[in-house]
Enzyme design. Structure first.
Site, PDB file in Angstrom:
ATOM      1  N   MET A  76      38.688  33.754 101.259  1.00 49.86           N
ATOM      2  CA  MET A  76      38.886  34.702 102.357  1.00 49.86           C
ATOM      3  C   MET A  76      37.575  35.449 102.621  1.00 49.86           C
ATOM      4  O   MET A  76      37.573  36.511 103.252  1.00 49.86           O
ATOM      5  CB  MET A  76      40.008  35.686 102.024  1.00 49.86           C
ATOM      6  N   HIS A 115      31.322  36.531  96.420  1.00 49.09           N
ATOM      7  CA  HIS A 115      30.582  37.083  95.285  1.00 49.09           C
ATOM      8  C   HIS A 115      30.291  35.938  94.314  1.00 49.09           C
ATOM      9  O   HIS A 115      30.623  34.772  94.585  1.00 49.09           O
ATOM     10  CB  HIS A 115      31.368  38.216  94.631  1.00 49.09           C
ATOM     11  N   HIS A 166      33.004  33.360  93.573  1.00 49.26           N
ATOM     12  CA  HIS A 166      33.162  32.288  94.569  1.00 49.26           C
ATOM     13  C   HIS A 166      32.049  31.249  94.413  1.00 49.26           C
ATOM     14  O   HIS A 166      32.276  30.049  94.497  1.00 49.26           O
ATOM     15  CB  HIS A 166      33.069  32.854  95.994  1.00 49.26           C
ATOM     16  N   ASP A 187      42.932  34.418  90.016  1.00 54.50           N
ATOM     17  CA  ASP A 187      44.242  34.424  90.674  1.00 54.50           C
ATOM     18  C   ASP A 187      45.095  33.372  89.967  1.00 54.50           C
ATOM     19  O   ASP A 187      45.387  32.308  90.529  1.00 54.50           O
ATOM     20  CB  ASP A 187      44.078  34.101  92.158  1.00 54.50           C
ATOM     21  N   VAL A 244      34.829  34.993  86.568  1.00 55.50           N
ATOM     22  CA  VAL A 244      33.458  35.506  86.418  1.00 55.50           C
ATOM     23  C   VAL A 244      33.565  37.034  86.377  1.00 55.50           C
ATOM     24  O   VAL A 244      34.246  37.640  87.208  1.00 55.50           O
ATOM     25  CB  VAL A 244      32.559  35.034  87.578  1.00 55.50           C
ATOM     26  N   SER A 277      35.908  40.525  92.154  1.00 55.23           N
ATOM     27  CA  SER A 277      36.915  40.431  93.207  1.00 55.23           C
ATOM     28  C   SER A 277      36.332  41.055  94.461  1.00 55.23           C
ATOM     29  O   SER A 277      35.605  42.057  94.373  1.00 55.23           O
ATOM     30  CB  SER A 277      38.162  41.217  92.783  1.00 55.23           C
ATOM     31  N   SER A 278      36.668  40.488  95.607  1.00 57.91           N
ATOM     32  CA  SER A 278      36.197  41.093  96.864  1.00 57.91           C
ATOM     33  C   SER A 278      36.736  42.510  96.975  1.00 57.91           C
ATOM     34  O   SER A 278      36.103  43.399  97.558  1.00 57.91           O
ATOM     35  CB  SER A 278      36.662  40.262  98.061  1.00 57.91           C
TER      36      SER A 278
END
Ligand code: PAF
Length: 288
Positions: A37, A41, A44, A157, A183, A192-193
């Site tokens: 989404m 970071h 990802h 997740d 991570v 996390s975003s």
């Protein structure tokens, strides 16, 4: 070999993505796919790296999926920075950045949804009704757009990963699912975003979550744990941080997500938790 940095293309139309993938597959190339989404970071980017190792061409999708947000959740303020994400994908060797608008992704109101209720109703599913149906529906659509591929999901997740794996098996998607390890920041906080929402004080307090899971891991090395012990350990430590409110902590079977209530289980277990830090809901987990 992945496409070189200069080759990255950005596409919004699903049909064009499918054609791009079909051309590569017809040349015998394997597609690696990382659905996101955005607000990318290091977590990802580690998934992109795994996809690069497992495949020849890598696609990243960036789509903030309205279907997976509840009416009182953070869809409107979800962090976005497309220019930065695009630059990060380019330098990570991504070949195709799939960035559809909502109208491109859902050209008509969705009348079909995909659900995995057996795995989606516990843990985060209890507090976020409809969330995993939204995730499965968009992931099923993304898999059908991209076609046969190896898709990489993060273990942060964990429930999402288990659900997607089961959906792929049950519905025979031609997709190999790979999992990327969590991570963490230097102080242990899982990347996390949503960490971007935290104030400096909340950010510091939030480290109690990974410290609590670390304590569970240490204790597990000393002998089998009961669910009660796990809950006690985590609740006790989290209670020392007034800025953090534990929503749940549960020990579950890593494959079925069935709650584990005793110490006789000798398979792989996950201890998963969710907590509120101010208005920000964070999740974390550890495999035992
Ligand atoms: O993990 C996420 O970022 C999202 O849930 C996903 C898998 C991209 C579906 O929208």
């Amino acid at each position: 070999m992945s496409a070189s940095a200069a080759d990255m293309v950005t596409i919004g139309e699903p049909g064009d993505v499918r054609r791009w993938c079909d051309v590569r597959r017809s040349d015998g190339r394997r597609i690696g796919f990382v659905p996101t989404m955005g607000y990318l970071h290091q977590g990802h980017l580690s998934l992109v790296e795994l996809a690069r190792q497992a495949a020849d061409d890598v696609i990243v999708s960036i789509f903030v999926n309205p279907l997976q947000f509840g009416p009182s959740e953070d869809l409107g303020r979800y962090p976005r920075d497309f220019a930065r994400d695009s630059a990060r994908c380019r330098s990570a060797g991504v070949g195709l950045l799939f960035a559809p608008t909502v109208a491109q992704m859902y050209p008509r109101p969705i009348a079909t949804t995909v659900e995995v209720p057996a795995l989606g109703e516990g843990l985060c599913g209890r507090d976020r009704p409809g969330h995993f149906a939204g995730v499965c529906t968009v992931v099923a659509r993304l898999f059908n757009i991209v076609g046969p591929c190896v898709a990489v999901f993060g273990q942060k997740d964990y429930q999402q990963l288990a659900i997607v794996r089961r959906m792929v098996l049950d519905l025979a998607f031609p997709v190999d699912v790979l999992a990327g390890p969590i991570v963490r920041e230097a102080d242990g906080l899982a990347m996390s975003s949503r960490n971007a929402y935290l104030t400096a004080e909340q950010r510091r307090a939030a480290t109690v979550l990974s410290r609590a899971l670390e304590r569970v891991q240490q204790q597990a090395r000393e002998g089998p744990l009961t669910s009660e012990t796990v809950q006690g350990l985590v609740a006790e430590l989290v209670a020392t941080e007034p800025l953090v409110r534990l929503q749940y902590v549960q020990m579950v079977d890593a494959a079925t997500l069935a709650p584990l209530d005793n110490s006789t289980f000798d398979g792989e277990a996950v201890v998963a938790l969710a907590a509120w830090v101010g208005d920000t809901r964070l999740i974390d987990n550890v495999l035992l």
